[in-house]
Every structure is written in C-alpha cells, then in structure tokens.
Motif scaffolding. Structure first.
Motif, PDB file in Angstrom:
ATOM      1  N   VAL A 150       0.865  -1.172   0.000  1.00 42.44           N
ATOM      2  CA  VAL A 150       0.000   0.000   0.000  1.00 42.44           C
ATOM      3  C   VAL A 150       0.904   1.225   0.000  1.00 42.44           C
ATOM      4  CG1 VAL A 150      -1.772   1.298   1.245  1.00 42.44           C
ATOM      5  CG2 VAL A 150      -1.784  -1.182   1.350  1.00 42.44           C
ATOM      6  N   SER A 151       0.588   2.179  -0.843  1.00 39.99           N
ATOM      7  CA  SER A 151       1.340   3.438  -0.843  1.00 39.99           C
ATOM      8  C   SER A 151       0.396   4.580  -1.183  1.00 39.99           C
ATOM      9  CB  SER A 151       2.499   3.387  -1.834  1.00 39.99           C
ATOM     10  OG  SER A 151       2.020   3.208  -3.147  1.00 39.99           O
ATOM     11  N   ILE A 152       0.793   5.762  -0.780  1.00 38.95           N
ATOM     12  CA  ILE A 152       0.042   6.967  -1.148  1.00 38.95           C
ATOM     13  C   ILE A 152       0.887   7.709  -2.167  1.00 38.95           C
ATOM     14  CG2 ILE A 152      -0.938   9.137  -0.350  1.00 38.95           C
ATOM     15  CD1 ILE A 152      -1.377   7.831   2.362  1.00 38.95           C
ATOM     16  N   GLU A 153       0.290   7.937  -3.339  1.00 39.60           N
ATOM     17  CA  GLU A 153       1.020   8.569  -4.434  1.00 39.60           C
ATOM     18  C   GLU A 153       0.204   9.717  -5.010  1.00 39.60           C
ATOM     19  OE1 GLU A 153       1.758   5.442  -7.230  1.00 39.60           O
ATOM     20  OE2 GLU A 153       2.768   4.192  -5.740  1.00 39.60           O
ATOM     21  N   ARG A 154       0.897  10.680  -5.560  1.00 38.33           N
ATOM     22  CA  ARG A 154       0.231  11.789  -6.242  1.00 38.33           C
ATOM     23  C   ARG A 154       0.074  11.455  -7.715  1.00 38.33           C
ATOM     24  NH1 ARG A 154      -1.160  16.062  -3.461  1.00 38.33           N
ATOM     25  NH2 ARG A 154       0.006  16.573  -1.588  1.00 38.33           N
ATOM     26  N   THR A 155      -1.072  11.829  -8.274  1.00 38.41           N
ATOM     27  CA  THR A 155      -1.272  11.683  -9.706  1.00 38.41           C
ATOM     28  C   THR A 155      -0.608  12.862 -10.409  1.00 38.41           C
ATOM     29  OG1 THR A 155      -3.334  12.947  -9.764  1.00 38.41           O
ATOM     30  CG2 THR A 155      -3.502  10.575  -9.320  1.00 38.41           C
ATOM     31  N   MET A 156      -0.578  12.840 -11.717  1.00 39.97           N
ATOM     32  CA  MET A 156       0.033  13.958 -12.438  1.00 39.97           C
ATOM     33  C   MET A 156      -0.797  15.234 -12.328  1.00 39.97           C
ATOM     34  SD  MET A 156      -0.507  12.548 -16.267  1.00 39.97           S
ATOM     35  CE  MET A 156      -0.899  13.893 -17.344  1.00 39.97           C
ATOM     36  N   PHE A 157      -2.023  15.120 -11.801  1.00 36.53           N
ATOM     37  CA  PHE A 157      -2.868  16.293 -11.577  1.00 36.53           C
ATOM     38  C   PHE A 157      -2.811  16.771 -10.129  1.00 36.53           C
ATOM     39  CE2 PHE A 157      -4.857  13.873 -15.061  1.00 36.53           C
ATOM     40  CZ  PHE A 157      -4.631  14.780 -16.064  1.00 36.53           C
ATOM     41  N   GLY A 158      -1.994  16.109  -9.298  1.00 35.30           N
ATOM     42  CA  GLY A 158      -1.804  16.535  -7.917  1.00 35.30           C
ATOM     43  C   GLY A 158      -2.733  15.884  -6.905  1.00 35.30           C
ATOM     44  N   ASP A 159      -3.636  14.997  -7.341  1.00 35.83           N
ATOM     45  CA  ASP A 159      -4.529  14.310  -6.405  1.00 35.83           C
ATOM     46  C   ASP A 159      -3.765  13.238  -5.636  1.00 35.83           C
ATOM     47  OD1 ASP A 159      -6.645  15.783  -7.457  1.00 35.83           O
ATOM     48  OD2 ASP A 159      -7.093  14.248  -8.956  1.00 35.83           O
ATOM     49  N   LEU A 160      -4.228  12.944  -4.433  1.00 33.76           N
ATOM     50  CA  LEU A 160      -3.638  11.867  -3.642  1.00 33.76           C
ATOM     51  C   LEU A 160      -4.435  10.594  -3.862  1.00 33.76           C
ATOM     52  CD1 LEU A 160      -2.847  13.467  -0.174  1.00 33.76           C
ATOM     53  CD2 LEU A 160      -1.246  12.620  -1.861  1.00 33.76           C
ATOM     54  N   CYS A 161      -3.729   9.518  -4.199  1.00 36.51           N
ATOM     55  CA  CYS A 161      -4.373   8.225  -4.399  1.00 36.51           C
ATOM     56  C   CYS A 161      -3.691   7.175  -3.539  1.00 36.51           C
ATOM     57  CB  CYS A 161      -4.289   7.789  -5.852  1.00 36.51           C
ATOM     58  SG  CYS A 161      -5.344   8.729  -6.943  1.00 36.51           S
ATOM     59  N   VAL A 162      -4.506   6.301  -2.954  1.00 33.62           N
ATOM     60  CA  VAL A 162      -3.994   5.129  -2.266  1.00 33.62           C
ATOM     61  C   VAL A 162      -3.881   4.037  -3.322  1.00 33.62           C
ATOM     62  CG1 VAL A 162      -4.459   3.387  -0.514  1.00 33.62           C
ATOM     63  CG2 VAL A 162      -5.019   5.777  -0.071  1.00 33.62           C
ATOM     64  N   VAL A 163      -2.677   3.510  -3.479  1.00 34.76           N
ATOM     65  CA  VAL A 163      -2.420   2.482  -4.480  1.00 34.76           C
ATOM     66  C   VAL A 163      -2.163   1.179  -3.750  1.00 34.76           C
ATOM     67  CG1 VAL A 163      -0.956   1.766  -6.403  1.00 34.76           C
ATOM     68  CG2 VAL A 163      -1.424   4.195  -6.023  1.00 34.76           C
ATOM     69  N   ARG A 164      -2.992   0.157  -4.064  1.00 36.91           N
ATOM     70  CA  ARG A 164      -2.845  -1.160  -3.447  1.00 36.91           C
ATOM     71  C   ARG A 164      -2.374  -2.146  -4.506  1.00 36.91           C
ATOM     72  NH1 ARG A 164      -8.545  -2.323  -0.911  1.00 36.91           N
ATOM     73  NH2 ARG A 164      -9.326  -0.882  -2.472  1.00 36.91           N
ATOM     74  N   ARG A 165      -1.342  -2.908  -4.167  1.00 34.71           N
ATOM     75  CA  ARG A 165      -0.819  -3.942  -5.056  1.00 34.71           C
ATOM     76  C   ARG A 165      -0.764  -5.245  -4.263  1.00 34.71           C
ATOM     77  NH1 ARG A 165       2.264   0.703  -5.780  1.00 34.71           N
ATOM     78  NH2 ARG A 165       2.323   1.461  -7.917  1.00 34.71           N
ATOM     79  N   TRP A 166      -1.192  -6.348  -4.888  1.00 40.89           N
ATOM     80  CA  TRP A 166      -1.141  -7.629  -4.196  1.00 40.89           C
ATOM     81  C   TRP A 166      -1.086  -8.761  -5.210  1.00 40.89           C
ATOM     82  CZ3 TRP A 166      -5.605  -5.046  -5.118  1.00 40.89           C
ATOM     83  CH2 TRP A 166      -6.658  -5.755  -5.670  1.00 40.89           C
TER      84      TRP A 166
END
Length: 80
Positions: A25-41
């Motif tokens: 799980v990580s919190i990343e910014r999109t190219m538009f500046g929004d914060l997204c929680v990205v889940r990989r499994w």
C-alpha cells in the motif's frame, strides 16, 4: 509526516500450504496533484493486481492506508 510519503509492504509465506503472497500500500500523487492510495497484491514473483483509490483529504488517505495495513497484519502478513 507527509501523507504521500507513506508506504507499506508485507508478505505472507506458508510453504506447507503453498502460500507465498505480498501486499503493498502506498500513497502517491497523480500527475494532476490528487492523492491516491495504491494497493498492489498477488503471489510473490507474479505481476499481481493494482487498485487506485483517490481522496480529497490527505488525512483520509492516510487513515485508509493504515487501516488496510493493520488488517493485513492481522491476517498473518509480516512487514518487510
């Protein structure tokens, strides 16, 4: 702590049951500046799956991320 600096990686390995899985799980910014929680499994060594969920508030993204991490540790995943 900046919310977009949060990341969590854990694995669950049980050779007797043929279980070798990872969860990240990580919190990343999109190219538009929004914060997204990205889940990989998925299975360790495999490509796995990805889900992105965006939030308006950094505190909501951080709370969601930490709750996911707690749930996975409760299911036997070990942080690395």
């Amino acid at each position: 702590m900046e919310p977009h600096a949060y990341s969590f990686y854990a694995e669950r390995c049980e050779p007797g049951r043929n279980i070798a899985r990872y969860y990240a799980v990580s919190i990343e910014r999109t190219m538009f500046g929004d914060l997204c929680v990205v889940r990989r499994w998925g299975r360790i060594g495999a490509r796995g799956r990805i889900i992105r969920q965006c939030f308006d508030q950094p505190s909501a993204a951080l709370a969601f991320s930490t709750s996911l991490a707690r749930k996975k540790m409760g299911r036997g995943y070990v942080p690395h």
